[in-house]
Write a protein that holds these residues in place. Structure first.
Motif, PDB file in Angstrom:
ATOM      1  N   ARG A  22       0.809  -1.259  -0.011  1.00 17.42           N
ATOM      2  CA  ARG A  22       0.030   0.112   0.046  1.00 17.42           C
ATOM      3  C   ARG A  22       0.755   1.175   0.158  1.00 17.42           C
ATOM      4  O   ARG A  22       0.656   2.165  -0.778  1.00 17.42           O
ATOM      5  CB  ARG A  22      -1.001   0.148   1.325  1.00 17.42           C
ATOM      6  N   GLU A  23       1.979   1.391   0.720  1.00 23.24           N
ATOM      7  CA  GLU A  23       2.770   2.542   0.840  1.00 23.24           C
ATOM      8  C   GLU A  23       3.429   2.826  -0.399  1.00 23.24           C
ATOM      9  O   GLU A  23       3.730   3.645  -0.849  1.00 23.24           O
ATOM     10  CB  GLU A  23       3.816   2.176   2.031  1.00 23.24           C
ATOM     11  N   ARG A  25       2.339   1.782  -3.457  1.00 23.77           N
ATOM     12  CA  ARG A  25       1.328   2.184  -4.527  1.00 23.77           C
ATOM     13  C   ARG A  25       0.987   3.819  -4.207  1.00 23.77           C
ATOM     14  O   ARG A  25       0.822   4.318  -5.339  1.00 23.77           O
ATOM     15  CB  ARG A  25       0.077   1.335  -4.538  1.00 23.77           C
ATOM     16  N   LYS A  26       0.870   3.944  -3.013  1.00 20.53           N
ATOM     17  CA  LYS A  26       0.524   5.583  -2.788  1.00 20.53           C
ATOM     18  C   LYS A  26       1.519   6.305  -3.078  1.00 20.53           C
ATOM     19  O   LYS A  26       1.440   7.440  -3.568  1.00 20.53           O
ATOM     20  CB  LYS A  26       0.474   5.769  -1.374  1.00 20.53           C
ATOM     21  N   GLN A 111       6.406   5.216   5.795  1.00 19.34           N
ATOM     22  CA  GLN A 111       6.441   6.255   4.806  1.00 19.34           C
ATOM     23  C   GLN A 111       7.685   6.564   4.374  1.00 19.34           C
ATOM     24  O   GLN A 111       7.921   7.357   3.247  1.00 19.34           O
ATOM     25  CB  GLN A 111       5.796   7.565   5.510  1.00 19.34           C
TER      26      GLN A 111
END
Length: 124
Positions: A22-23, A25-26, A111
């Motif tokens: 998810r990180e 893809r963000k 992040q």
């Protein structure tokens, strides 16, 4: 950076693997990921999948990130190795970087991962 990265992810917790994905893809990183959780699959993936980058948890049931990095070096795989974990001391992280890991990312600071991946691909 090339169109799609091939990411080999050594992780035994599916929820953690999903957080990592998810990180990335963000950050609009395009990738194909192969998730493995044991030594045999990891070794096979290094040759059959030919990853551009390797993300590794530290502590798995059958082996750990130190052993995984040693396998990468022994096999002569030319891909940056990033430790992605919640469970290592600063001393361990420094030592694994001295041994050849490109970086380490704590899971509570994911992040940082996209920038580490991009940096690793450009500088490795």
């Amino acid at each position: 950076m090339k169109q799609r990265l091939k990411i080999l992810h050594l992780e035994d917790m599916s929820a953690d693997a999903e957080m990592v994905e998810r990180e990335l893809r963000k950050a609009n990183i395009q990738f194909d990921k192969l998730l493995v959780s044991n030594r045999a699959d990891f070794v096979r993936a290094l040759t059959e999948f030919s990853p551009d980058i390797i993300l590794s948890d530290h502590s798995l049931p059958s082996f750990d990130s130190h052993e995984a990095l040693s396998i990468v070096k022994e096999m002569g795989v030319k891909a940056p190795f990033i430790l992605v974990t919640a469970t290592v001391s600063e001393e361990y992280a420094v030592n694994i970087i001295k041994e050849g890991a490109y970086d380490y990312i704590l899971k509570d600071r994911l992040q940082r991962l996209p920038n580490a991946v991009i940096s690793a691909i450009y500088h490795y």
